[in-house]
Design a protein around this motif. Structure first.
Motif, PDB file in Angstrom:
ATOM      1  N   UNK A 180       0.737  -1.282  -0.155  1.00  0.00           N
ATOM      2  CA  UNK A 180      -0.071  -0.134   0.168  1.00  0.00           C
ATOM      3  C   UNK A 180       0.848   1.233  -0.017  1.00  0.00           C
ATOM      4  N   UNK A 181       1.993   1.370   0.769  1.00  0.00           N
ATOM      5  CA  UNK A 181       2.540   2.450   1.088  1.00  0.00           C
ATOM      6  C   UNK A 181       3.466   2.745  -0.450  1.00  0.00           C
ATOM      7  N   UNK A 182       3.943   1.620  -0.972  1.00  0.00           N
ATOM      8  CA  UNK A 182       4.650   1.509  -2.192  1.00  0.00           C
ATOM      9  C   UNK A 182       3.667   2.448  -3.297  1.00  0.00           C
ATOM     10  N   UNK A 183       2.482   2.046  -3.477  1.00  0.00           N
ATOM     11  CA  UNK A 183       1.513   2.534  -4.330  1.00  0.00           C
ATOM     12  C   UNK A 183       1.154   3.742  -4.085  1.00  0.00           C
ATOM     13  N   UNK A 184       0.943   4.095  -2.769  1.00  0.00           N
ATOM     14  CA  UNK A 184       0.486   5.755  -2.215  1.00  0.00           C
ATOM     15  C   UNK A 184       1.734   6.503  -2.957  1.00  0.00           C
ATOM     16  N   UNK A 185       2.788   6.144  -2.301  1.00  0.00           N
ATOM     17  CA  UNK A 185       4.117   6.918  -2.773  1.00  0.00           C
ATOM     18  C   UNK A 185       4.158   7.518  -4.227  1.00  0.00           C
ATOM     19  N   UNK A 186       3.986   6.181  -5.001  1.00  0.00           N
ATOM     20  CA  UNK A 186       3.986   6.229  -6.447  1.00  0.00           C
ATOM     21  C   UNK A 186       3.020   7.478  -6.789  1.00  0.00           C
ATOM     22  N   UNK A 187       1.510   7.224  -6.290  1.00  0.00           N
ATOM     23  CA  UNK A 187       0.580   8.008  -6.742  1.00  0.00           C
ATOM     24  C   UNK A 187       0.918   9.506  -6.193  1.00  0.00           C
ATOM     25  N   UNK A 188       1.391   9.757  -5.116  1.00  0.00           N
ATOM     26  CA  UNK A 188       1.689  11.192  -4.658  1.00  0.00           C
ATOM     27  C   UNK A 188       2.756  11.742  -5.839  1.00  0.00           C
ATOM     28  N   UNK A 189       3.695  10.984  -6.330  1.00  0.00           N
ATOM     29  CA  UNK A 189       4.847  11.364  -7.124  1.00  0.00           C
ATOM     30  C   UNK A 189       4.122  11.407  -8.619  1.00  0.00           C
ATOM     31  N   UNK A 190       2.978  10.945  -9.003  1.00  0.00           N
ATOM     32  CA  UNK A 190       2.381  11.208 -10.095  1.00  0.00           C
ATOM     33  C   UNK A 190       0.898  12.319 -10.236  1.00  0.00           C
ATOM     34  N   UNK A 191       1.124  12.912  -8.860  1.00  0.00           N
ATOM     35  CA  UNK A 191       0.064  14.043  -8.769  1.00  0.00           C
ATOM     36  C   UNK A 191       0.144  15.146  -9.848  1.00  0.00           C
ATOM     37  N   UNK A 192      -0.773  15.291 -10.476  1.00  0.00           N
ATOM     38  CA  UNK A 192      -0.577  16.574 -11.463  1.00  0.00           C
ATOM     39  C   UNK A 192      -0.753  17.945 -10.824  1.00  0.00           C
ATOM     40  N   UNK A 193      -1.483  18.023  -9.766  1.00  0.00           N
ATOM     41  CA  UNK A 193      -1.889  19.268  -9.026  1.00  0.00           C
ATOM     42  C   UNK A 193      -0.638  19.452  -7.772  1.00  0.00           C
ATOM     43  N   UNK A 194      -0.472  20.564  -7.321  1.00  0.00           N
ATOM     44  CA  UNK A 194       0.367  20.729  -6.205  1.00  0.00           C
ATOM     45  C   UNK A 194      -0.587  20.145  -5.203  1.00  0.00           C
ATOM     46  N   UNK A 195       0.516  19.502  -4.137  1.00  0.00           N
ATOM     47  CA  UNK A 195      -0.345  19.121  -2.978  1.00  0.00           C
ATOM     48  C   UNK A 195      -0.357  20.310  -1.674  1.00  0.00           C
ATOM     49  N   UNK A 196      -1.489  20.626  -1.440  1.00  0.00           N
ATOM     50  CA  UNK A 196      -1.571  21.644  -0.607  1.00  0.00           C
ATOM     51  C   UNK A 196      -2.288  21.335   0.670  1.00  0.00           C
ATOM     52  N   UNK A 197      -2.239  22.150   1.659  1.00  0.00           N
ATOM     53  CA  UNK A 197      -2.940  22.164   2.890  1.00  0.00           C
ATOM     54  C   UNK A 197      -4.470  22.752   2.822  1.00  0.00           C
ATOM     55  N   UNK A 198      -5.166  22.246   3.552  1.00  0.00           N
ATOM     56  CA  UNK A 198      -6.545  22.590   3.723  1.00  0.00           C
ATOM     57  C   UNK A 198      -6.763  24.086   4.060  1.00  0.00           C
ATOM     58  N   UNK A 199      -7.571  24.859   3.384  1.00  0.00           N
ATOM     59  CA  UNK A 199      -7.605  26.461   3.694  1.00  0.00           C
ATOM     60  C   UNK A 199      -7.869  26.600   5.112  1.00  0.00           C
ATOM     61  N   UNK A 200      -7.188  27.683   5.686  1.00  0.00           N
ATOM     62  CA  UNK A 200      -7.316  28.073   7.002  1.00  0.00           C
ATOM     63  C   UNK A 200      -6.362  27.694   8.137  1.00  0.00           C
ATOM     64  N   UNK A 201      -5.596  26.564   7.843  1.00  0.00           N
ATOM     65  CA  UNK A 201      -4.584  26.084   8.656  1.00  0.00           C
ATOM     66  C   UNK A 201      -3.391  26.808   8.653  1.00  0.00           C
ATOM     67  N   UNK A 202      -2.563  26.956   9.841  1.00  0.00           N
ATOM     68  CA  UNK A 202      -1.703  27.694   9.899  1.00  0.00           C
ATOM     69  C   UNK A 202      -0.331  27.101   9.244  1.00  0.00           C
TER      70      UNK A 202
END
Length: 550
Positions: A515-537
Motif C-alpha cells: 500500500x505504501x509503495x502504491x501511495x508514494x507512487x501516486x503522490x509522485x504522479x500527482x498533477x496538481x500541487x499538494x496543498x493544505x486545507x484552507x485556514x490551517x496555519x
C-alpha cells in the motif's frame, strides 16, 4: 496458557488459514523476498546486541552503519555534501543525580523530596535551578485557551512563582469545548509548561488528577522518566518542571491549606479557581551531562522525469529507548515494532523505488531519523537544516510501525484530512480495493499526528501523513482487533517485550508495504500541487518557505 501465548496461537492459526497478502500492487519482487528481507533487517536492528538503539549509544551507531550499508547495496546515492549518508546532529544529554535537592517550606515545616520517589523531573539542566525559595500558586489545569473562552490565568499574576496545575484538561462531552471526550494539545505537560513560563513563572509542577486512580499512571511515568533527557545542543534547556507522586501531592496540598476535597469540588463544578499555596520552593539540581554527535541517515532516489527537482520525503525513525528498568529480568527495550520494522520497510521501499526510478515522476529523499523517542529530535533538526530545500519537498510519508496482527480491509491516514494527501489516499485505496477508516477514538487522532516525525514536516509547512491499518481485519473481528491493539499498547509498547519474540504476521507487513509503495507512487504522479486545507496555519508556513525559497 497466558494471554500473550493465546494471542500468538490465535493469530498463527488465522495466518495458516489465510496467509496471503491482499492484492499484488505493483512491486517487482516476490512476497517471499520482501518478507525474508524485512525479517533479516529486524533480526539485526531488534537484536539484544544493539541494546535498544538509544540515541547517542553505541547501538545506534551500529544501526546507522547498517542502514548506510543497505542503502549502498541498493545503489542509492547519498545527498550532496553528505558523502557518507550521515547528517550529523549535535546533542546534549542530562540526567539528574539522586543528590538533587528539592525543598518545600510549608507553614514552618521543611520537606525534602526524594527524586524518583516523591517527584520526577520533566526538565533537566542548569536552567532548572531555583536557588532561593519562591512562592507557589495553584492554577487549575494550567491552561489558557481563548478559542474555548477558557483560562486558568484570568487576572492571576504568576510572575516569579512556581505554578502548580492538574494533569489533563476540563472534562467535556461537547465536541465544541475541548473536543469533547478527545484530548487537545492543551492537555500536554509541555503545553502547560510553556504557558506558565510565558506568563512569567519560574517553573511548574504537575499533580495527577486526584479524581482518577493514579497508581498505574505514576508507575508508567516513573519508567518513562528513568531514561536520560536529551536535547538538540542549540536548543535552550527548559525551566524547572516536575511531577509530584500522588502521595506527595496529597501531603503538600493538605499542608498548604488547599485540601484535595476542595480541589475535587472545584473539578466537579467546573470552577477551578487559582489560589496561592502556603509553600515556597527551592531546587538545586545535580546532573550527569554529556555533549555528543548523533546522525540521521539519508539517501536520494533521483527520478528520470521533468519533475525530478521536486521531492517526497519518505521517513522512519530507527532509534528506540535503549536500556531501562528491568521487567521480568529483561532491561533491553529492543523496539522491534517501534520502529525496527518501520526502518526495515523503508529500506525495502527504497530498494524497490531505486530499481524503478525510471518510472518515478518525482524524486524521493529517504530519511532514517535518530532521536524520535527523545522528542522528534532528528526530524526537527532535519527541518531546521534541510538537505533538500523545504519548498522543493512536496510531501512527507512517515512510517512508524507496520501492520502486524492480520491482513486488513482498510487503512487510516493520520493527518490525511489536513491536506490534499487525503484525495491521493482515496485514489490508492480504490485502486487496491481497500477502504478508508478513521482511527478509533482511543488513539486520539490529534495526539497521534503530533507524536511522531510527520509533525516536524507539518511544522515546516510540508503536507505529511502516517498510514496505519484500519480496524477491520480479514480474519479478526473488530472487537478482537481492538483487544489486540489495547493489549499491545498496554503491555508491549515501550517495554522490553517489544522484541523479536513477539508474534508478527509478515503477510500483513507485506500488504502494508505494498500500500505504501502504491501511495508514494501516486503522490509522485500527482498533477496538481499538494496543498493544505484552507485556514490551517501550516498553509501560511508553506507560503512563507516558498516565498523565501527556503
Amino acid at each position: 496458557m497466558n494471554r500473550a501465548t493465546l494471542i500468538f496461537f490465535i493469530l498463527g492459526y488465522y495466518t495458516l488459514l489465510n496467509g496471503q497478502a491482499a492484492g499484488p500492487g505493483q512491486i517487482d519482487a516476490s512476497s517471499e523476498q520482501i518478507c525474508d528481507n524485512i525479517k533479516r533487517h529486524i533480526s539485526f536492528l531488534g537484536s539484544d546486541s544493539l541494546e535498544g538503539r538509544a540515541t547517542g549509544s553505541e547501538g545506534i551507531k551500529i544501526a546507522a552503519d547498517y542502514i548506510r550499508e543497505q542503502l549502498k547495496k541498493s545503489g542509492i546515492e547519498p545527498p550532496s555534501g553528505h558523502a557518507d549518508y550521515f547528517q550529523r546532529i549535535p546533542m546534549h544529554s542530562s540526567a539528574p543525580k539522586q543528590e538533587s535537592l528539592l525543598l518545600l517550606l510549608c507553614n514552618g515545616d521543611t520537606l525534602k523530596l526524594n527524586l524518583n520517589k516523591d517527584y520526577l523531573l520533566n526538565k533537566t539542566g542548569s536552567q532548572t535551578f531555583i536557588p532561593a525559595p519562591v512562592p507557589m500558586i495553584f492554577a487549575g489545569y494550567g491552561i489558557h485557551a481563548p478559542e474555548y473562552d477558557y483560562s486558568d490565568y484570568q487576572e492571576t499574576d504568576v510572575s516569579g512563582k512556581v505554578v502548580v496545575f492538574l494533569d489533563g484538561e476540563p472534562e467535556s462531552d461537547n465536541p465544541e469545548f475541548f473536543k469533547g471526550e478527545l484530548n487537545t494539545i492543551y492537555s500536554y505537560l509541555e503545553s502547560k509548561q510553556r504557558t506558565a513560563i510565558a506568563r512569567g513563572a519560574v517553573g511548574s509542577i504537575m499533580i495527577l488528577n486526584p479524581e482518577q486512580k493514579n497508581e498505574k499512571r505514576w508507575h508508567t511515568l516513573k519508567k518513562e522518566y528513568s531514561f536520560t533527557d536529551i536535547n538538540l545542543a542549540y536548543h535552550p534547556m527548559g525551566h524547572f518542571s516536575a511531577i509530584l507522586s500522588p502521595e506527595m501531592a496529597l501531603r503538600i496540598l493538605e499542608k498548604s491549606g488547599l485540601p484535595v476535597n476542595e480541589i475535587l469540588k472545584m473539578v466537579k463544578s467546573g470552577n477551578l479557581v487559582p489560589q496561592g499555596i502556603n509553600c515556597r520552593l527551592s531546587f538545586r539540581g545535580q546532573f550527569r551531562e554529556r555533549d555528543f554527535i548523533d546522525q540521521n541517515v539519508i539517501g536520494i532516489i533521483t527520478a528520470e522525469s521533468e519533475k525530478k527537482d521536486e521531492y517526497i520525503a519518505v521517513t522512519a525513525h530507527y532509534d528506540h529507548l535503549g536500556i531501562g528498568p528491568s521487567v521480568k529480568g529483561d532491561s533491553i527495550y529492543n523496539g522491534v515494532m517501534d520502529n525496527a520494522i518501520g526502518t526495515a520497510a523503508l529500506l525495502e521501499l527504497s530498494k524497490m523505488f531505486n530499481k524503478n526510478r525510471n518510472k518515478l515522476k518525482r524524486s524521493l529523499i529517504v530519511i532514517f531519523f535518530t532521536g524520535e523517542e527523545k522528542g522528534l529530535l532528528g526530524s526537527k533538526y532535519y527541518n531546521d537544516f534541510p538537505v533538500i530545500p523545504l519548498y522543493k519537498t512536496i510531501a512527507n510519508v512517515n512510517i512508524d510501525g507496520m501492520a502486524a496482527f492480520d491482513n486488513f480491509k482498510s487503512v487510516a491516514g493520520i493527518g490525511a484530512e489536513l491536506s490534499d494527501l487525503n484525495d491521493i489516499l482515496r485514489v490508492t485505496a480504490d485502486k487496491l480495493n481497500i477502504g478508508i477508516q478513521k482511527i478509533p477514538a482511543f488513539f486520539h487522532e490529534d495526539e497521534a499526528y503530533t507524536r511522531s516525525d510527520q509533525i516536524s514536516f507539518a511544522n515546516a509547512g510540508i503536507p505529511s501523513i502516517l498510514i496505519m491499518e484500519g480496524m477491520d481485519y480479514i480474519n479478526l473481528t473488530y472487537e478482537q482487533g481492538l483487544k489486540l491493539w489495547m493489549y499491545w499498547n498496554d503491555d508491549i509498547y515501550h517495554s522490553p517485550f517489544d522484541d523479536l519474540n513477539q508474534y508478527i504476521n509478515f503477510a500483513a507487513v507485506e500488504q502494508h508495504l505494498i500500500f505504501l509503495y502504491n501511495f508514494i507512487n501516486d503522490i509522485a504522479a500527482a498533477e496538481q500541487e499538494i496543498g493544505w486545507k484552507k485556514g490551517l496555519f501550516y498553509e501560511n508556513i508553506r507560503l512563507r518557505t516558498k516565498a523565501e525559497k527556503r
